[in-house]
Design an enzyme around this catalytic site. Structure first.
Site, PDB file in Angstrom:
ATOM      1  CG  ASN A 190      -7.891  22.895 -29.786  1.00  0.00           C
ATOM      2  OD1 ASN A 190      -6.788  22.375 -29.923  1.00  0.00           O
ATOM      3  ND2 ASN A 190      -8.314  23.899 -30.541  1.00  0.00           N
ATOM      4  CG  ASP A 198     -23.389  -1.411 -26.970  1.00  0.00           C
ATOM      5  OD1 ASP A 198     -23.918  -1.283 -25.844  1.00  0.00           O
ATOM      6  OD2 ASP A 198     -24.037  -1.743 -27.978  1.00  0.00           O
ATOM      7  CG  HIS A 219     -10.812  -0.142 -34.620  1.00  0.00           C
ATOM      8  ND1 HIS A 219     -10.613  -0.464 -35.945  1.00  0.00           N
ATOM      9  CD2 HIS A 219     -11.770   0.828 -34.612  1.00  0.00           C
ATOM     10  CE1 HIS A 219     -11.401   0.279 -36.698  1.00  0.00           C
ATOM     11  NE2 HIS A 219     -12.121   1.077 -35.910  1.00  0.00           N
ATOM     12  CD  GLU A 220     -13.703   2.199 -31.584  1.00  0.00           C
ATOM     13  OE1 GLU A 220     -13.740   3.432 -31.823  1.00  0.00           O
ATOM     14  OE2 GLU A 220     -14.244   1.353 -32.314  1.00  0.00           O
ATOM     15  CG  HIS A 223     -11.177   5.612 -34.839  1.00  0.00           C
ATOM     16  ND1 HIS A 223     -10.922   5.823 -36.179  1.00  0.00           N
ATOM     17  CD2 HIS A 223     -12.018   4.534 -34.780  1.00  0.00           C
ATOM     18  CE1 HIS A 223     -11.562   4.912 -36.901  1.00  0.00           C
ATOM     19  NE2 HIS A 223     -12.225   4.129 -36.077  1.00  0.00           N
ATOM     20  CG  HIS A 229     -12.965   2.992 -40.252  1.00  0.00           C
ATOM     21  ND1 HIS A 229     -14.326   3.174 -40.198  1.00  0.00           N
ATOM     22  CD2 HIS A 229     -12.595   2.610 -39.004  1.00  0.00           C
ATOM     23  CE1 HIS A 229     -14.750   2.911 -38.977  1.00  0.00           C
ATOM     24  NE2 HIS A 229     -13.710   2.574 -38.236  1.00  0.00           N
TER      25      HIS A 229
END
Length: 312
Positions: A190, A198, A219-220, A223, A229
């Protein structure tokens, strides 16, 4: 990474395998950071000595997830995997059973399919225009296979905030300089999601050298959309960064994201019914030349035949 305190100097992990305290300390810190041992292991006040069985089980779980031989020993291949460049998101929750080798969902997803993002802090050694371009490409990888859309904004609240940070940067995670942890992200919530890279990494485009920003970003972003993963090595959502010269999503990634958001419906060509002529006209008429012989006299005649067109 924080030093693990009060561990015994030497432990026996597996038959006749001595592990020095320095290697053990690094391994326990790693296993704690990525969900194989309790997070309290990394606390300066941690005073518990974990049993050899607990540590061995954690090593085995990590080896299984990383696609290594499951020996429970802190061998060279295992230590090499632990030092490889990777995502900073945990592989699993402590004391959960090892999953089958396939995609995994974290448990949340966005209810809105029109998502927004902004880059609040750009990298110090990479141009803004290239950063915008690579992040746009990364999001398009996911929108190509789902109904999701991604719009970049320069200000205001957004679904996903992107920043390039170094060291400790206020979210509880710590970047460790070149190599090691490259980036991390949060799952849908929410409060929105974020992706942090980095800033000390040598971010590059279409190159084996450095760290490929586009591929790490794909990839990120996975997520930030709800994917955890995957244990499948060929998956974009595997925990390790491996440059792919001919990049594409694995079938595992596509199955995972479409299980959350369904597949993208391709735009269908609108149906245009054929036009039925109202009456015979020039377009429906054909001139023909006919030759006939009557009483030994050859006649040449031109006829004009018109016809109706019917369509079922």
């Amino acid at each position: 990474m924080m030093e693990v305190r009060n561990v015994i100097c030497v432990l026996l992990l597996g038959a006749n395998s001595l592990v020095l305290a320095e290697d053990l300390t690094k391994a326990m810190t790693y296993l704690s950071q990525f969900g194989y041992l309790p997070s309290s292991v990394r606390s300066p006040s941690f005073g518990e000595i974990l049993s050899p069985e607990t540590i061995t089980d954690a090593v085995k779980e990590f080896q299984s997830f990383a696609g290594l031989d499951v020996t429970g020993k802190l061998d060279n291949k295992t230590k090499h995997a632990m030092s490889s460049p990777r995502c900073g998101v945990k592989d699993k929750g402590f004391r959960t059973k090892t999953r089958s080798k396939r995609y995994a969902h974290q448990g949340t997803k966005w209810s809105n399919k029109d998502l927004t993002y902004k880059i609040s802090k750009y990298p110090s050694r990479f141009s803004r225009s290239q950063t915008d371009s690579e992040l746009k490409k990364a999001f398009s990888v996911w929108s190509d296979v789902t109904p999701l859309t991604f719009t970049q904004r320069s200000s205001g609240p957004v679904t996903i905030e992107i920043r390039f940070e170094s060291g400790e940067h206020g979210d509880g995670g710590v970047f460790d300089g070149p190599g090691g942890t490259l980036a991390h992200a949060t799952y849908p919530s929410n409060q929105g999601s974020y992706v942090h890279f980095d800033d000390s990494e040598d971010w590059t485009v279409d190159s084996y050298s450095g760290r490929n920003l586009f591929q790490v970003a794909v990839h990120e972003c996975g997520h930030s959309l709800g994917l955890a993963h995957s244990e499948k090595e060929s998956s974009v959502m595997t925990q390790y960064h491996r440059y792919q010269p001919y990049f594409e999503l694995d079938e595992d990634d596509i199955a995972g994201i479409q299980a959350l958001y369904e597949r993208r419906r391709r735009e269908e060509t609108p149906y245009n019914p054929p036009q039925i002529p109202q009456s015979p006209g020039d377009g429906n008429c054909k001139e023909e030349t006919v030759e006939k012989v009557i009483n030994n006299v050859r006649f040449t005649m031109k006829t004009r035949n018109c016809f109706w067109s019917y369509f079922s």
